[in-house]
Design a protein around this motif. Sequence first.
Motif, short mmCIF file in Angstrom:
data_model
loop_
_atom_site.label_atom_id
_atom_site.label_comp_id
_atom_site.label_asym_id
_atom_site.label_seq_id
_atom_site.Cartn_x
_atom_site.Cartn_y
_atom_site.Cartn_z
N UNK A 1 1.57 -1.47 -5.05
CA UNK A 1 2.00 -0.27 -4.33
C UNK A 1 2.28 -0.66 -2.87
N UNK A 2 3.27 -0.03 -2.28
CA UNK A 2 3.64 -0.33 -0.89
C UNK A 2 3.27 0.88 -0.05
N UNK A 3 2.56 0.64 1.05
CA UNK A 3 2.06 1.74 1.88
C UNK A 3 2.52 1.58 3.33
N UNK A 4 2.62 2.73 4.00
CA UNK A 4 3.03 2.72 5.41
C UNK A 4 1.80 2.56 6.31
N UNK A 5 1.99 2.81 7.62
CA UNK A 5 0.92 2.60 8.58
C UNK A 5 -0.27 3.52 8.34
N UNK A 6 -0.01 4.67 7.72
CA UNK A 6 -1.08 5.62 7.42
C UNK A 6 -1.63 5.42 6.00
N UNK A 7 -1.24 4.31 5.36
CA UNK A 7 -1.67 3.97 4.00
C UNK A 7 -1.16 4.95 2.95
N UNK A 8 -0.07 5.66 3.26
CA UNK A 8 0.56 6.54 2.28
C UNK A 8 1.56 5.76 1.43
N UNK A 9 1.67 6.14 0.18
CA UNK A 9 2.54 5.44 -0.76
C UNK A 9 4.01 5.67 -0.42
N UNK A 10 4.76 4.57 -0.24
CA UNK A 10 6.19 4.68 0.06
C UNK A 10 7.05 3.92 -0.94
N UNK A 11 6.43 3.16 -1.84
CA UNK A 11 7.19 2.40 -2.81
C UNK A 11 6.28 1.58 -3.70
N UNK A 12 6.90 0.82 -4.59
CA UNK A 12 6.15 -0.11 -5.42
C UNK A 12 7.03 -1.32 -5.68
N UNK A 13 6.45 -2.50 -5.66
CA UNK A 13 7.21 -3.72 -5.88
C UNK A 13 6.55 -4.50 -7.01
N UNK A 14 7.36 -4.98 -7.95
CA UNK A 14 6.87 -5.70 -9.11
C UNK A 14 7.37 -7.14 -9.09
N UNK A 15 6.83 -7.95 -9.98
CA UNK A 15 7.25 -9.34 -10.07
C UNK A 15 8.76 -9.44 -10.26
N UNK A 16 9.31 -8.59 -11.12
CA UNK A 16 10.75 -8.64 -11.39
C UNK A 16 11.56 -8.37 -10.13
N UNK A 17 11.05 -7.51 -9.24
CA UNK A 17 11.76 -7.22 -7.98
C UNK A 17 11.81 -8.47 -7.11
#
Length: 224
Positions: A121-137
């Motif tokens: 999971x990808x989070x911003x400065x406030x630790x809120x979810x902004x995306x997700x990155x997988x091995x395939x990406x």
Amino acid sequence: MHHRTVEELMTRDVVRARRDTSFKELARLLEENDVTAVPVVDEMDRPIGVVSEADLLRKSADQADPSGLTPVPHLEAWERAKAEGARAEELMSAPAVCARPGWTVVEAARLMEVQHVKRLPVVDEADRLVGIVARADLLRIFLRRDEAIREEINRDLLRGTLLLDPRDVTADVRDGRVTLSGIVEFKSQIPVVEQLCRGVDGVVSVSGDLTFRTDDGREAPTGT
């Protein structure tokens, strides 16, 4: 050189679950969205864990085989607790291992390797979810065209960073494999050039036959 970041490669429209999302709803989310895992977020949209297909399949693995031919596998206490879980907070793997949008592919890949996870999971400065990155990406960088890799190495790296004369050193790229040819001033420059080329996004390997004018690795003769 421009290294691709997690922000450039991540999926932004993230399917997510809440603490109280039921087992069946989780299975439906995975099936309908064609994903293998979903982050579980709290009330502030901060990831607290991840539920994957493997987490859900523990429930099936814990069931006795009606035929009696397959023994029930031994499960650790934490695995059995998951197998008996009914909500996301009971089934998820926690805590969530997260990445930042500005991370490079190398940083994300290393964290995946160390933590033995397949997505972040990808989070911003406030630790809120902004995306997700997988091995395939992350593997998408290896789909870069040879021409783009060749141009980046010859123009940005060899000429721009290392200030090498284009008549002295050139790089050819085929299927992501870099072949260096030419001559550098000092022997010690060769491993530096090769290592920097390996750091270019999309490079699979680096080889070649670089030569040198001066062997700066030899000790100077001592006086008598």
